[in-house]
Design a protein around this motif. Structure first.
Motif: not given
Ligand SMILES: Nc1ncnc2c1ncn2[C@@H]1O[C@H](COP(=O)(O)OP(=O)(O)O)[C@@H](O)[C@H]1O
Ligand SMILES: [Mg+2]
Lengths: 303, 235
Positions: B121-127
């Motif tokens: 879940f790359p999106r978690l890393k942005e957040r």
């Protein structure tokens, strides 16, 4: 002007003590959603613990030495932490799944039980005892202001404890777990968090702060007796609600506000008898205009 | 890997499960489908120890875990992504993930797990620094799954991961569920109301109705079953 600053210092010192007590109310509310009315009695037990421990420690370390005072404080904090953990374990844990009102009434019962047991002559008795002077006392003159070393100690100790508490809650694993349990106990247990252990830790931490507050309060009070916790406890409870129950910075802020208001009110002739009235009026005002408290987030009550 | 025998659960006077039995084999995705109030959530909550059964047994890898408290069940390698996600809204994404790894102590391993979750879940890393409560439903679901993976489970239970999520994200999340199973060998018990999706990615399925298992078969056959078709697949 002078009077204003003088009262501000006194008010800050008193407010700092209320802040320490209020944090315990708010932390327990944060994880278990009830007011631990016995919290003020832990403060009293802390004062008595220090009272009895002091002569023993002064046999090892010089009387009124900083080391001695630190050790007395540490022992008191540990004893109170144990007391808080024990109260939760015996009185509140068996009722964990019961309606909150049941737990609340139990908390009042625990408080009365401790107060009346301690008033028995076989325990502490009801007479007021002088609290030992743990550190030498000096008065400092800053311009025209008179600052008592006790007030400086109170403020210094409080600042250190607030920073330590902030660090524990925000930066450590167990503190993060406390916040997780406070948000959702079941979800926290699904992470492998032993919720009971976190609840015990919370009681221990809050009670240790109450114990230290008991020492600080006794340094400023005329003496100690089994009902001494009631008044500061009530004001700290108001402070916790004022700041937003469950909110740690709110409890600290609420404590300072109540301490300062009380001190200014107490310094005005004709108003001083209404100190508690003013504190309650503020509380009612806040509950009407900002129900979540000064720093609390307004949330819809979950059913 | 997991076997449930004759499990009955009630909430006070309300009986929610009437002696259900099911089995999940190692490496499989098994799904439990059924309408609202059928008892799906209750089944998962009983497995993870949040609810005590009235009778019956839950056997996990040969161990009887029927009355084991939740935190010990996590330690045994079961993770549960609860209905409604239950992310810690007051904690940051990073703190939520750290709580997922609560029982683990090896810092290097935790860091590796974190990389693995971020790769899924790359999106978690942005957040990372964002408060979990401020994210969208789909992002919270990713976080809830990521958080469960941080405990390095052998067995993962998912309760309606598609609930309240934008359709586009549902597809992504289901792809990730398959990936978690195939690539990382985690056995999965998937609870869904969206029977179509669930039967598509699972190997075996159970149909629950008012606290009873009324049908069970491999998912392919269940999709052809007229009863399942009319009741759960929209014709
Ligand atoms: N905490 C609870 N207290 C009382 N009844 C409950 C509770 N949780 C679920 N139930 C009841 O148990 C039954 C099964 O619910 P649930 O397991 O949530 O079903 P599903 O997840 O399949 O929608 C329902 O009838 C529901 O009303
Ligand atoms: Mg459900």
């Amino acid at each position: 002007m002078e009077w204003f600053f003088q009262q501000l210092i006194n008010g800050l010192a008193l407010g700092a003590i209320y802040a320490l007590i209020a944090l315990g109310y708010t932390m327990v509310y944060g994880v278990l959603r009830f007011i631990n009315f016995a919290h003020s009695d832990v403060l009293m037990l802390g004062a008595f613990a220090a009272y009895f421990v002091t002569p023993a420690i002064w046999k090892i370390f010089p009387a009124q030495s900083i080391t001695g005072a630190l050790l007395i404080t540490l022992v008191t904090a540990l004893l109170c932490a144990g007391m808080g953990i024990l109260i939760e374990l015996l009185a509140y844990r068996p009722l964990r799944k019961r309606p909150k009102l049941t737990v609340l009434i139990t908390a009042i019962g625990v408080s009365l039980f401790i107060e009346f047991t301690c008033q028995h002559k076989a325990v502490f008795g009801s007479k007021t005892r002088p609290f030992p002077q743990l550190l030498p006392m000096h008065d400092f003159h800053i311009g025209n202001l008179l600052v008592n070393s006790n007030d400086i100690v109170v403020l210094g100790v409080t600042v250190v404890l607030l920073v330590a508490l902030w660090f524990i809650v925000q930066k450590t694993k167990i503190g993060t777990a406390m916040r997780a349990v406070s948000f959702n106990m079941q979800a926290a247990s699904l992470m492998g968090i032993n919720v009971n252990r976190i609840v015990s830790f919370t009681f221990g931490l809050g009670s240790a702060l109450a114990g230290i507050a008991g020492i600080l309060y006794s340094m400023k009070a005329p003496g100690i007796e089994p009902l001494m916790g009631i008044q500061p406890g009530l004001r700290a409870f108001i402070a916790a609600v004022l700041g937003g129950i469950g909110n740690l910075p709110g409890a600290a802020l609420g404590g300072i506000v109540i301490g300062i208001v009380e001190t200014y009110a107490g310094g005005i002739a004709g108003v001083s008898n209404y100190r508690d009235g003013i504190a309650f009026a503020m509380l009612i005002g806040i509950l009407i205009f900002r129900p979540a408290g000064l720093l609390g987030k307004t949330t819809i009550e979950k059913v | 890997m997991l076997e449930i025998k004759n499990l009955s659960v009630s909430y006070g006077a309300i009986s929610a499960l009437h002696g259900i039995s099911l089995e999940v084999k190692k490496g499989d995705i098994v799904t439990l489908i059924g309408g609202n109030g059928a008892g799906k959530t209750t089944t998962l909550r009983t497995i993870s120890g949040l609810v005590r059964p009235r009778s019956g047994e839950i056997i996990y890898e040969g161990q009887n875990i029927t009355r084991t408290p939740p935190h010990k069940i996590v330690a045994a390698g079961l993770a549960h992504v609860p209905e409604g996600r239950m992310v810690f809204a007051n904690l940051t994404v990073a703190e939520n993930l750290a709580m997922g790894a609560y029982l683990r102590t090896d810092k290097e391993e935790i860091a590796r797990e974190l990389d693995y979750v971020y790769s899924i879940f790359p999106r978690l890393k942005e957040r990372i620094k964002q408060q979990a409560g401020t994210m969208s439903g789909g992002e919270q679901q990713m976080l809830a799954i990521g958080r469960a993976l941080m405990s390095k489970p052998k067995f993962l239970m998912l309760d309606e991961p598609s609930l309240g999520i934008a359709p586009l994200l549902v597809k992504t999340i289901f792809e990730k569920i398959v990936e978690i199973n195939r690539k990382h060998g985690i056995t999965i018990l998937l609870v869904e109301q969206n029977a179509n999706l669930a039967l598509e990615i699972s190997k075996y399925g159970y149909v629950l109705e008012t606290g009873k298992i009324i049908l069970q078969n491999d998912s392919k056959s269940l999709r052809q079953d007229p009863k399942v078709k009319s009741a759960y697949l929209g014709g």
